[in-house]
Design an enzyme around this catalytic site. Sequence first.
Site, PDB file in Angstrom:
ATOM      1  N   ASP A 152       0.801  -1.234   0.000  1.00  0.00           N
ATOM      2  CA  ASP A 152       0.000   0.000   0.000  1.00  0.00           C
ATOM      3  C   ASP A 152       0.832   1.282   0.000  1.00  0.00           C
ATOM      4  O   ASP A 152       0.311   2.342  -0.299  1.00  0.00           O
ATOM      5  CB  ASP A 152      -0.929   0.019   1.221  1.00  0.00           C
ATOM      6  CG  ASP A 152      -1.864  -1.185   1.254  1.00  0.00           C
ATOM      7  OD1 ASP A 152      -2.126  -1.760   0.181  1.00  0.00           O
ATOM      8  OD2 ASP A 152      -2.332  -1.547   2.349  1.00  0.00           O
ATOM      9  N   ARG A 196      -5.936  -0.086   0.557  1.00  0.00           N
ATOM     10  CA  ARG A 196      -6.661   0.176   1.808  1.00  0.00           C
ATOM     11  C   ARG A 196      -7.044   1.658   1.898  1.00  0.00           C
ATOM     12  O   ARG A 196      -7.728   2.134   1.007  1.00  0.00           O
ATOM     13  CB  ARG A 196      -5.810  -0.249   3.010  1.00  0.00           C
ATOM     14  CG  ARG A 196      -6.644  -0.756   4.177  1.00  0.00           C
ATOM     15  CD  ARG A 196      -5.746  -1.225   5.303  1.00  0.00           C
ATOM     16  NE  ARG A 196      -5.107  -2.499   5.001  1.00  0.00           N
ATOM     17  CZ  ARG A 196      -5.561  -3.682   5.398  1.00  0.00           C
ATOM     18  NH1 ARG A 196      -6.652  -3.759   6.112  1.00  0.00           N
ATOM     19  NH2 ARG A 196      -4.923  -4.795   5.080  1.00  0.00           N
TER      20      ARG A 196
HETATM   21  O1  F6P Z   1      -2.534  -4.159   2.945  1.00  0.00           O
HETATM   22  C1  F6P Z   1      -2.483  -4.910   1.796  1.00  0.00           C
HETATM   23  C2  F6P Z   1      -3.851  -5.184   1.237  1.00  0.00           C
HETATM   24  O2  F6P Z   1      -3.714  -5.942   0.060  1.00  0.00           O
HETATM   25  C3  F6P Z   1      -4.692  -3.925   0.988  1.00  0.00           C
HETATM   26  O3  F6P Z   1      -4.329  -3.267  -0.188  1.00  0.00           O
HETATM   27  C4  F6P Z   1      -6.089  -4.488   0.992  1.00  0.00           C
HETATM   28  O4  F6P Z   1      -6.999  -3.532   1.443  1.00  0.00           O
HETATM   29  C5  F6P Z   1      -6.004  -5.623   1.968  1.00  0.00           C
HETATM   30  O5  F6P Z   1      -4.634  -5.924   2.140  1.00  0.00           O
HETATM   31  C6  F6P Z   1      -6.740  -6.858   1.561  1.00  0.00           C
HETATM   32  O6  F6P Z   1      -6.720  -7.729   2.626  1.00  0.00           O
HETATM   33  P1  F6P Z   1      -7.032  -9.303   2.548  1.00  0.00           P
HETATM   34  O7  F6P Z   1      -5.714  -9.992   2.464  1.00  0.00           O
HETATM   35  O8  F6P Z   1      -7.710  -9.613   3.823  1.00  0.00           O
HETATM   36  O9  F6P Z   1      -7.866  -9.554   1.335  1.00  0.00           O
END
Ligand code: F6P
Length: 366
Positions: A152, A196
């Site tokens: 991010d 995010r």
């Molecule tokens: O922080 C990394 C990230 O890929 C963000 O960009 C995204 O909001 C989130 O993690 C997605 O999380 P998960 O792995 O729970 O799908």
Amino acid sequence: GKRIAVMTSGGDSPGMNSVVRAVVRQSIASGCTPFAVYEGYQGLVDGGDMIKEMAWEDVRGWTSEGGTLIGTARCMDFMNRAGRLTAANNMVEKGIDALIICGGDGSLTGADKFRAEWPSLMDELISSGKRTDDELKSFRHLNIVGLVGSIDNDLSSTDATIGCYSSLQRICQSIDFIDATAFSHQRAFVIEVMGRHCGWLALMAGVSCGADFVLIPENPPSENWEQEMCSIVKKHRKMGKRKTIVIVAEGAHDRKLNKITAVMVKDLLSQKVGLDTRVTTLGHVQRGGPPCAYDRMLATLQGVEAVKAVLEAKPDTESPVICIVENKIVRKPLLDAIAKTKEVAANIEKMDFEAAMRGRDAEFEE
Ligand code: F6P
């Protein structure tokens, strides 16, 4: 030599394996003994084989591997003191009193809390009869060093988090692929990208790919953004553009904090501009896959610096986080970096978007 553990935590990011490799090898080169903690904080709580001594050849070839080969997890047990007490005991068992952790701001905050609590955990191990005073003589302080691993690029105080450039590269490649089909049919595509609460990936992808419009959380579009976007897209079409690309950060919202979704943008483009429009949500292809050269380099240099920080730490040293600022690898106070990051989120909540933007650029002002 010291016994140093390395761990990855939170969402994986490209470059995490390069971090583990660099920490393992620099530790050995410095006469220390490296350990890898498997599955993030869960491995600390479970102990045993989950905290494994690493040899030089154990990390051979790791710099080009995506994800994190030692695993990562969001661990509930570590949230309560009983879990952390078990974790501390497991570390003592292996003779480890230094932990290098690569993760996002949540994981790094957890690590610093663990450090602050450590002396009282040692006291409890003694008072509960698990360990003797003598055994814990050399374990009075826990050393924590943070490395920021996240696609991010959402940590204030560092120019780049480990993984963000690999992710940006993947997004750009994906948009190039979409461009070809969009051009062929003269279509519009709305592309949702990760990040995010941070718009860095969306904004930089927009710049790199020549998007028509970009929506990010820190700098929401004007009140009448719907008309504005549509007229920009129409203008570009009049100038001869055969395709339209709008990038929506997953955290995008308007100036009143109402969420802006890719589907909303698609409806506008098809109904108000009359374009044949598709939505593509890039998803986790943005997170996996091999790290780009920059992330391998950043992770390696920062992994080496992390081991140096462990070796130079004094008992009362604040936990550092390893950053990159204007192309130099530097140490900064971990808690400050996290506080600054939280400030950005708080300013977005307060709808003070100017302050939010300034917060993201903190590294340029210092
Ligand atoms: O922080 C990394 C990230 O890929 C963000 O960009 C995204 O909001 C989130 O993690 C997605 O999380 P998960 O792995 O729970 O799908």
